[in-house]
Structure formats: C-alpha cells, structure tokens
Design an enzyme around this catalytic site. Sequence first.
Site, PDB file in Angstrom:
ATOM      1  N   ALA A  62       3.060 -12.780  12.127  1.00  0.00           N
ATOM      2  CA  ALA A  62       4.090 -11.807  11.749  1.00  0.00           C
ATOM      3  C   ALA A  62       5.453 -12.401  12.043  1.00  0.00           C
ATOM      4  O   ALA A  62       5.601 -13.249  12.934  1.00  0.00           O
ATOM      5  CB  ALA A  62       3.902 -10.525  12.551  1.00  0.00           C
ATOM      6  N   GLY A 107      -0.829 -13.307  13.037  1.00  0.00           N
ATOM      7  CA  GLY A 107      -1.177 -12.769  11.720  1.00  0.00           C
ATOM      8  C   GLY A 107      -1.675 -13.838  10.761  1.00  0.00           C
ATOM      9  O   GLY A 107      -2.417 -13.530   9.819  1.00  0.00           O
ATOM     10  N   GLU A 110      -5.197 -14.115  11.512  1.00  0.00           N
ATOM     11  CA  GLU A 110      -5.814 -12.863  11.053  1.00  0.00           C
ATOM     12  C   GLU A 110      -6.020 -12.888   9.533  1.00  0.00           C
ATOM     13  O   GLU A 110      -7.025 -12.383   9.027  1.00  0.00           O
ATOM     14  CB  GLU A 110      -4.948 -11.679  11.495  1.00  0.00           C
ATOM     15  CG  GLU A 110      -4.978 -11.515  13.014  1.00  0.00           C
ATOM     16  CD  GLU A 110      -3.992 -10.487  13.539  1.00  0.00           C
ATOM     17  OE1 GLU A 110      -2.775 -10.658  13.311  1.00  0.00           O
ATOM     18  OE2 GLU A 110      -4.439  -9.510  14.155  1.00  0.00           O
ATOM     19  N   GLU A 130      -0.429 -13.346  20.587  1.00  0.00           N
ATOM     20  CA  GLU A 130       0.408 -12.148  20.732  1.00  0.00           C
ATOM     21  C   GLU A 130       0.621 -11.748  22.185  1.00  0.00           C
ATOM     22  O   GLU A 130       1.676 -11.242  22.552  1.00  0.00           O
ATOM     23  CB  GLU A 130      -0.218 -10.974  19.952  1.00  0.00           C
ATOM     24  CG  GLU A 130      -0.112 -11.090  18.441  1.00  0.00           C
ATOM     25  CD  GLU A 130      -1.257 -11.868  17.800  1.00  0.00           C
ATOM     26  OE1 GLU A 130      -1.992 -12.590  18.508  1.00  0.00           O
ATOM     27  OE2 GLU A 130      -1.395 -11.750  16.559  1.00  0.00           O
TER      28      GLU A 130
HETATM   29  N1  CAA Z   1       8.188 -15.504  12.950  1.00  0.00           N
HETATM   30  C1  CAA Z   1       9.426 -15.878  12.564  1.00  0.00           C
HETATM   31  N2  CAA Z   1       9.849 -17.151  12.581  1.00  0.00           N
HETATM   32  C2  CAA Z   1       8.995 -18.074  13.035  1.00  0.00           C
HETATM   33  C3  CAA Z   1       7.702 -17.765  13.462  1.00  0.00           C
HETATM   34  C4  CAA Z   1       7.294 -16.400  13.409  1.00  0.00           C
HETATM   35  N3  CAA Z   1       6.061 -16.001  13.753  1.00  0.00           N
HETATM   36  N4  CAA Z   1       7.088 -18.902  13.887  1.00  0.00           N
HETATM   37  C5  CAA Z   1       7.972 -19.905  13.709  1.00  0.00           C
HETATM   38  N5  CAA Z   1       9.127 -19.410  13.187  1.00  0.00           N
HETATM   39  C6  CAA Z   1      10.344 -20.143  12.861  1.00  0.00           C
HETATM   40  C7  CAA Z   1      11.075 -20.579  14.112  1.00  0.00           C
HETATM   41  O1  CAA Z   1      11.878 -19.524  14.608  1.00  0.00           O
HETATM   42  C8  CAA Z   1      11.865 -21.763  13.585  1.00  0.00           C
HETATM   43  O2  CAA Z   1      12.971 -21.258  12.869  1.00  0.00           O
HETATM   44  P1  CAA Z   1      14.466 -21.781  13.231  1.00  0.00           P
HETATM   45  O3  CAA Z   1      14.427 -23.238  12.866  1.00  0.00           O
HETATM   46  O4  CAA Z   1      15.331 -20.966  12.332  1.00  0.00           O
HETATM   47  O5  CAA Z   1      14.659 -21.560  14.687  1.00  0.00           O
HETATM   48  C9  CAA Z   1      10.920 -22.377  12.557  1.00  0.00           C
HETATM   49  O6  CAA Z   1       9.990 -21.360  12.210  1.00  0.00           O
HETATM   50  C10 CAA Z   1      10.140 -23.558  13.107  1.00  0.00           C
HETATM   51  O7  CAA Z   1       9.453 -23.112  14.265  1.00  0.00           O
HETATM   52  P2  CAA Z   1       9.521 -23.892  15.683  1.00  0.00           P
HETATM   53  O8  CAA Z   1      10.814 -24.602  15.823  1.00  0.00           O
HETATM   54  O9  CAA Z   1       9.139 -22.940  16.750  1.00  0.00           O
HETATM   55  O10 CAA Z   1       8.373 -24.995  15.449  1.00  0.00           O
HETATM   56  P3  CAA Z   1       7.505 -25.724  16.564  1.00  0.00           P
HETATM   57  O11 CAA Z   1       6.802 -26.824  15.873  1.00  0.00           O
HETATM   58  O12 CAA Z   1       8.340 -26.059  17.751  1.00  0.00           O
HETATM   59  O13 CAA Z   1       6.432 -24.635  17.063  1.00  0.00           O
HETATM   60  C11 CAA Z   1       4.790 -22.900  16.775  1.00  0.00           C
HETATM   61  C12 CAA Z   1       5.451 -24.157  16.172  1.00  0.00           C
HETATM   62  C13 CAA Z   1       4.014 -23.303  18.035  1.00  0.00           C
HETATM   63  C14 CAA Z   1       3.846 -22.312  15.731  1.00  0.00           C
HETATM   64  C15 CAA Z   1       5.919 -21.911  17.151  1.00  0.00           C
HETATM   65  O14 CAA Z   1       6.788 -21.750  16.021  1.00  0.00           O
HETATM   66  C16 CAA Z   1       5.422 -20.547  17.530  1.00  0.00           C
HETATM   67  O15 CAA Z   1       4.898 -20.369  18.621  1.00  0.00           O
HETATM   68  N6  CAA Z   1       5.615 -19.546  16.645  1.00  0.00           N
HETATM   69  C17 CAA Z   1       5.279 -18.174  16.939  1.00  0.00           C
HETATM   70  C18 CAA Z   1       3.803 -17.951  16.785  1.00  0.00           C
HETATM   71  C19 CAA Z   1       3.436 -16.547  17.207  1.00  0.00           C
HETATM   72  O16 CAA Z   1       3.691 -16.110  18.315  1.00  0.00           O
HETATM   73  N7  CAA Z   1       2.799 -15.808  16.271  1.00  0.00           N
HETATM   74  C20 CAA Z   1       2.402 -14.439  16.500  1.00  0.00           C
HETATM   75  C21 CAA Z   1       3.408 -13.496  15.905  1.00  0.00           C
HETATM   76  S1  CAA Z   1       3.069 -11.815  16.284  1.00  0.00           S
HETATM   77  C22 CAA Z   1       1.822 -11.409  15.215  1.00  0.00           C
HETATM   78  O17 CAA Z   1       1.400 -12.166  14.373  1.00  0.00           O
HETATM   79  C23 CAA Z   1       1.313 -10.007  15.396  1.00  0.00           C
HETATM   80  C24 CAA Z   1       0.190  -9.676  14.483  1.00  0.00           C
HETATM   81  O18 CAA Z   1      -0.940  -9.582  14.910  1.00  0.00           O
HETATM   82  C25 CAA Z   1       0.444  -9.394  13.099  1.00  0.00           C
END
Ligand code: CAA
Length: 255
Positions: A62, A107, A110, A130
């Site tokens: 998400a 997500g 998922e 999450e």
């Molecule tokens: N939402 C919005 N933006 C996201 C994102 C997300 N889930 N994941 C990554 N991005 C964005 C980052 O903010 C970044 O954007 P900016 O350059 O503008 O800052 C860009 O994508 C690249 O990401 P990173 O710089 O973080 O890349 P990385 O290689 O260092 O790390 C990663 C990769 C480990 C996947 C890391 O991005 C991460 O941990 N992302 C979040 C993953 C997460 O927590 N997902 C769960 C979301 S909640 C959910 O999904 C609830 C549900 O059940 C529906």
Amino acid sequence: MSVELTRQDEFAVVTLNRPEALNALSAAVLRELDQAFDAVAAGDARALIVTGAGAKAFCAGADIKELTGRSLSAQRRDAAYGQAVLARLDELPMPSVAAINGYAFGGGLELALACTFRLAVPTAKMALPEIKLGLIPGYGGTQRLPRVVGEARALELILSGRTLDAEEALRIGLVHRIAEGDPVAAAIAYARTFSVHGLPALKLARDAVKRALDVPLHEGLKLEADLNTLAFQTRDAAEGMSAFMEKRKPKFTDR
Ligand code: CAA
C-alpha cells in the site's frame, strides 16, 4: 496509466507501472487494477500474468504516503476495497500467475497471494512488514498466507515482519517456482502447463480447492461431488473422454 494491460500470445499481462514508488498500490493504482481485471474478465486470455515494471519491485505494498493521516473510516473503506479488488482474481474465468520480479512487500505480497500461482526471480524479496509500521496486513495477508504456508509460519512471518528470499519462499511453498531469466516469459512458460486445458474445468477445480480449507471435510466432499458433476456436463468433458477413447489429443472449446 500506472497499470498496463497487454497481450502476449494467448496470455493477458497486467503490469503495475509506477517504478518510482516501487509500484506501490495507491488508491489510483487499485482503481486501475480493478479496471484492468474488468477487461481481462471480458477477454479471451487463457491465463493472466501479474507483474511489476522495472527490475527492482513487483510491488512495495500500500502507498504509505497516502496512509499517513487518513481517517479511520477512510482506512476501513480502503482495506475493504483493496480486499475486493484482489479477490476478483478468484472470480476471473482463467487462472493467474504472479511473476514476482523483485520486492513483494505488504499489499504487493498480498496481491501475489491472491493469484492462483506465484513465480519469483532468484533475487526477489518477500515480506508482510506491516507490523514494523505498527499495522497489520489489510489486503488479505492474514487470511491467505496461513492458507498457503500454514498457521505457524504465517504467524512467524506476520509478527516478525521479516523478509524472505526466493529460496526460502520456494521451500515453504509460498512460491511455486523460481523464475530463471525474464519473469514474464517464465510465468508464460509455467502457464502453458495448464492453459491447454478447458477453462470451465480449470475454474471448477480452482473453486473446489479454494473451499477445501474453509469448510468441514463432509461439506467439501459434497461440494466436490457437485462441481465434479457440473464439469461432467460440459462439452469439454465429452470431448476429453472421447479423445481418450479415440487415442487423440482433445480439442477443448471452453463449453
Ligand atoms: N509506499 C509509498 N512509497 C514507497 C513504498 C510504499 N509502500 N515503498 C517504497 N516507496 C518509495 C520510497 O518512498 C522511495 O520514494 P522517494 O525516492 O520519493 O523517497 C522509492 O519508493 C524507493 O524506495 P526506497 O528508497 O525505500 O528503496 P530501497 O531500495 O531503499 O528499499 C524497500 C526498498 C525495502 C522495499 C523499501 O522501499 C520499503 O521498505 N518500502 C515499504 C514496504 C512496506 O512497508 N510495505 C507495506 C506497506 S503497508 C501495506 O501494504 C498494508 C496492506 O496490507 C495493504
């Protein structure tokens, strides 16, 4: 467009195309995914491949930037909508294959779990992280993950939020295969192992297996007998059995 629908041979390919945000599922992406599934349902593809654009991510979950500051009612609506969009994969007339080409987090995993099958490139990383955000999965992860890998492993993965690599995902049955080479090409090659069969029988078999973990055995067996009888009534069944007797390959027509 952040979701692209293309065709490769007899297969539909849905690509999440928002690589700058690691293909995260914003509200707009979810709506586009919903529309793409409308088009796939109305089309004649033998299978659907779901993947992410770029080499880095299938989908990072998400959109966390949209989550911040959201009202409780908006959050409830979003979870219900995300669940409904992903659940549409079960209702499609054809099976689906997730081609996991990089990160499948939250997500994103998922979405992959909602597909019939999952393939992952050797460098793929998967997690339901999450809990690290103070949240729990909201697009079906707490329900589908235990059905796929068992309750004990699902609890361990959801409560720790830890990341799995492709090898471990294969070992615990989270993915069906490791995709060598191009992930979409690998998913298409995989889809060819079942796409020769008739769609009605494939759908009835998917429906029966889906219910196996939801209902007591005696009810599941009754459902199987009912769906087996429905399959028996199709022209494909008549053709399949005739072809066997005549020692030739069947020509299924999906009726
Ligand atoms: N939402 C919005 N933006 C996201 C994102 C997300 N889930 N994941 C990554 N991005 C964005 C980052 O903010 C970044 O954007 P900016 O350059 O503008 O800052 C860009 O994508 C690249 O990401 P990173 O710089 O973080 O890349 P990385 O290689 O260092 O790390 C990663 C990769 C480990 C996947 C890391 O991005 C991460 O941990 N992302 C979040 C993953 C997460 O927590 N997902 C769960 C979301 S909640 C959910 O999904 C609830 C549900 O059940 C529906």
